[in-house]
Design a protein around this motif. Sequence first.
Motif, PDB file in Angstrom:
ATOM      1  N   ALA B  17       0.834  -1.209   0.000  1.00 46.73           N
ATOM      2  CA  ALA B  17       0.000   0.000   0.000  1.00 46.73           C
ATOM      3  C   ALA B  17       0.861   1.249   0.000  1.00 46.73           C
ATOM      4  O   ALA B  17       0.582   2.217  -0.710  1.00 46.73           O
ATOM      5  CB  ALA B  17      -0.918  -0.010   1.220  1.00 46.73           C
ATOM      6  N   ALA B  18       1.940   1.224   0.782  1.00 44.98           N
ATOM      7  CA  ALA B  18       2.809   2.398   0.880  1.00 44.98           C
ATOM      8  C   ALA B  18       3.534   2.658  -0.429  1.00 44.98           C
ATOM      9  O   ALA B  18       3.845   3.799  -0.758  1.00 44.98           O
ATOM     10  CB  ALA B  18       3.812   2.207   2.014  1.00 44.98           C
ATOM     11  N   CYS B  19       3.822   1.588  -1.180  1.00 45.01           N
ATOM     12  CA  CYS B  19       4.571   1.738  -2.422  1.00 45.01           C
ATOM     13  C   CYS B  19       3.663   2.058  -3.605  1.00 45.01           C
ATOM     14  O   CYS B  19       4.148   2.412  -4.667  1.00 45.01           O
ATOM     15  CB  CYS B  19       5.363   0.470  -2.726  1.00 45.01           C
ATOM     16  SG  CYS B  19       6.666   0.184  -1.518  1.00 45.01           S
ATOM     17  N   ARG B  20       2.370   1.883  -3.405  1.00 43.33           N
ATOM     18  CA  ARG B  20       1.454   2.147  -4.520  1.00 43.33           C
ATOM     19  C   ARG B  20       1.551   3.624  -4.893  1.00 43.33           C
ATOM     20  O   ARG B  20       1.537   4.481  -4.020  1.00 43.33           O
ATOM     21  CB  ARG B  20       0.023   1.800  -4.090  1.00 43.33           C
ATOM     22  CG  ARG B  20      -0.949   1.672  -5.251  1.00 43.33           C
ATOM     23  CD  ARG B  20      -2.366   1.403  -4.746  1.00 43.33           C
ATOM     24  NE  ARG B  20      -2.430   0.261  -3.850  1.00 43.33           N
ATOM     25  CZ  ARG B  20      -3.204   0.211  -2.757  1.00 43.33           C
ATOM     26  NH1 ARG B  20      -3.945   1.238  -2.418  1.00 43.33           N
ATOM     27  NH2 ARG B  20      -3.222  -0.867  -1.999  1.00 43.33           N
ATOM     28  N   PRO B  21       1.676   3.902  -6.183  1.00 40.88           N
ATOM     29  CA  PRO B  21       1.816   5.312  -6.570  1.00 40.88           C
ATOM     30  C   PRO B  21       0.602   6.137  -6.160  1.00 40.88           C
ATOM     31  O   PRO B  21      -0.524   5.644  -6.203  1.00 40.88           O
ATOM     32  CB  PRO B  21       1.931   5.256  -8.099  1.00 40.88           C
ATOM     33  CG  PRO B  21       2.185   3.846  -8.448  1.00 40.88           C
ATOM     34  CD  PRO B  21       1.665   2.997  -7.337  1.00 40.88           C
ATOM     35  N   VAL B  22       0.849   7.360  -5.772  1.00 42.27           N
ATOM     36  CA  VAL B  22      -0.252   8.297  -5.479  1.00 42.27           C
ATOM     37  C   VAL B  22      -0.764   8.828  -6.804  1.00 42.27           C
ATOM     38  O   VAL B  22      -0.005   9.384  -7.610  1.00 42.27           O
ATOM     39  CB  VAL B  22       0.255   9.463  -4.604  1.00 42.27           C
ATOM     40  CG1 VAL B  22      -0.863  10.482  -4.401  1.00 42.27           C
ATOM     41  CG2 VAL B  22       0.770   8.955  -3.271  1.00 42.27           C
ATOM     42  N   LYS B  23      -2.042   8.647  -7.043  1.00 40.96           N
ATOM     43  CA  LYS B  23      -2.636   9.096  -8.308  1.00 40.96           C
ATOM     44  C   LYS B  23      -3.161  10.525  -8.158  1.00 40.96           C
ATOM     45  O   LYS B  23      -3.470  10.976  -7.048  1.00 40.96           O
ATOM     46  CB  LYS B  23      -3.781   8.162  -8.712  1.00 40.96           C
ATOM     47  CG  LYS B  23      -3.355   6.717  -8.956  1.00 40.96           C
ATOM     48  CD  LYS B  23      -4.457   5.915  -9.607  1.00 40.96           C
ATOM     49  CE  LYS B  23      -5.714   5.804  -8.791  1.00 40.96           C
ATOM     50  NZ  LYS B  23      -5.568   5.073  -7.523  1.00 40.96           N
ATOM     51  N   PRO B  24      -3.306  11.237  -9.281  1.00 39.62           N
ATOM     52  CA  PRO B  24      -3.920  12.565  -9.198  1.00 39.62           C
ATOM     53  C   PRO B  24      -5.272  12.484  -8.505  1.00 39.62           C
ATOM     54  O   PRO B  24      -6.086  11.614  -8.820  1.00 39.62           O
ATOM     55  CB  PRO B  24      -4.076  12.971 -10.671  1.00 39.62           C
ATOM     56  CG  PRO B  24      -3.019  12.198 -11.388  1.00 39.62           C
ATOM     57  CD  PRO B  24      -2.915  10.880 -10.661  1.00 39.62           C
ATOM     58  N   GLY B  25      -5.492  13.366  -7.564  1.00 35.83           N
ATOM     59  CA  GLY B  25      -6.762  13.380  -6.845  1.00 35.83           C
ATOM     60  C   GLY B  25      -6.760  12.597  -5.560  1.00 35.83           C
ATOM     61  O   GLY B  25      -7.700  12.691  -4.767  1.00 35.83           O
ATOM     62  N   ASP B  26      -5.701  11.799  -5.334  1.00 36.74           N
ATOM     63  CA  ASP B  26      -5.612  11.052  -4.077  1.00 36.74           C
ATOM     64  C   ASP B  26      -5.283  12.006  -2.934  1.00 36.74           C
ATOM     65  O   ASP B  26      -4.606  13.013  -3.132  1.00 36.74           O
ATOM     66  CB  ASP B  26      -4.498   9.994  -4.158  1.00 36.74           C
ATOM     67  CG  ASP B  26      -4.912   8.763  -4.941  1.00 36.74           C
ATOM     68  OD1 ASP B  26      -6.093   8.686  -5.345  1.00 36.74           O
ATOM     69  OD2 ASP B  26      -4.054   7.884  -5.156  1.00 36.74           O
TER      70      ASP B  26
END
Lengths: 107, 381
Positions: B17-26
């Motif tokens: 979860a921590a490594c999942r990229p932050v997407k626009p709008g997150d």
Amino acid sequence: MRLWTRVAVLTAILLCPTGVAAAQRDVPYVYQGTVQSVKGSAVDLITGVGHALRLVRLRTLPSTEIATPDGEAALSALKPGDVVRADCRKTDAGLVVDKIEIKRPKS
Amino acid sequence: MTRRRVAAVLVVACLTAACRPVKPGDPVRGLSKAERDRFARGKVVFDSVFKPETGLGPLFNAVACGECHEEPVAGGSGDEVEVHAAAFKGGVCDPLVGEGGPVVQQDATPALKQALGIDKEPVPPSATAQAGRSSPVVFGRGLLDAIPEAAILAYADPNDQNGDGISGRPNRFFDGRLGRFGRKGLVPTLDEFNAGAFPIEMGITNPAVRTEETVGGKPIPAGVDPVPEPEINQEALDLTNTFVRLLAIPTPAKHGKQEKRGSAVFSEIGCAACHIPLLRTGDNPVAALRNKEVAAYTDLLLHDMGPDLADICLGLATPSEFRTEPLIDLRDAKRFLHDGRAATPEQAVELHGGEGSAARDRFKALPAADHAALVAFLKSL
């Protein structure tokens, strides 16, 4: 006792309207902003929130105190571009200012 | 499953979860459930469409925050370009508040059209310049709000005492406080920027700004905006602030060899002198914003960008001075620079003047591979 009651009621009647009117007249307002212009006794101040800017017109009185970091000054010391704090009162004649404190410009 | 295996699975799940990229709008990572809930509710207000009967106008640029900040998601950029105007005479900037400046609204409600026969606000007659202003992403603005003033001022070098040709200086709001938001870096805090945006962009008064914009400096005619002030309450304003404050900076695309080289070139040719790659937040009431590294590529200071980009003054900013634009979510951007005049990142760099001239010239002189690497890096952000 009855005399004292009468005196108290009379005093209350005489004082109350004056007090209420004074309270309505002298609502204090503090503005911090930049002087846009000084024309006669009128000072226009730019204030606002974010890009929603507002122009506030203040009326100075002969008794209005102008304070600078170096001490008191005359109204003529106030120049467009000065950053100020203005202690004002809302009166029937508009916004009058009791004290304008010029802040030293920051770089 | 043994306890040890369960623990291992949980650790892997957390790391994933921590490594999942932050997407626009997150939202930023590490929010509490209550904060995530307010973020979600704030997005609803951000996307709310106002109508005249709910307070829209009478002058406005958009009917919702999300109308301009929409690509690729709420909080992103938009293709709208609004009009600002000011007068710069004798070195003194006049935002022309008494004539309806500095933001000149481009639309009007039917009631105002009927009352005054206008379909937008007139440009202030005393304006010496007009400016186009595109809608930037607002991702990461809460992090920028959390940068300590001292960290910003540490990069200021108004007289270029170090002789590097870069002389950033802070803008200040009309009450003297340090500015950081807006293309001219005028506005001190994010909450104020948002509270001011409601009336100037949508004609929506709120508890922080209880009066409507004027029409070219004149009061709005009686009866054209019957909704009582404030037109939104404190809770709606607070929720909007929360949504914008907690929008994260999207994770850049994965950097391969070319993007890594581009990142190095970015620093080597001097872009990073103004577009500071990393800032750090200070103490903050929101734990997720506290003491965080912020890869926003800005110093939040004003820089002279030369006569070709010059438009209006604002606060202490002269017509040619602009606050260093944060480089966030460039990969989703369709237009570049403050007025959207550039169609590509390359064009945007090539249009830099003034303090950006030297870096621009070095960019133009780069070997093809380094040139491509720098562009690939910018497009990865």
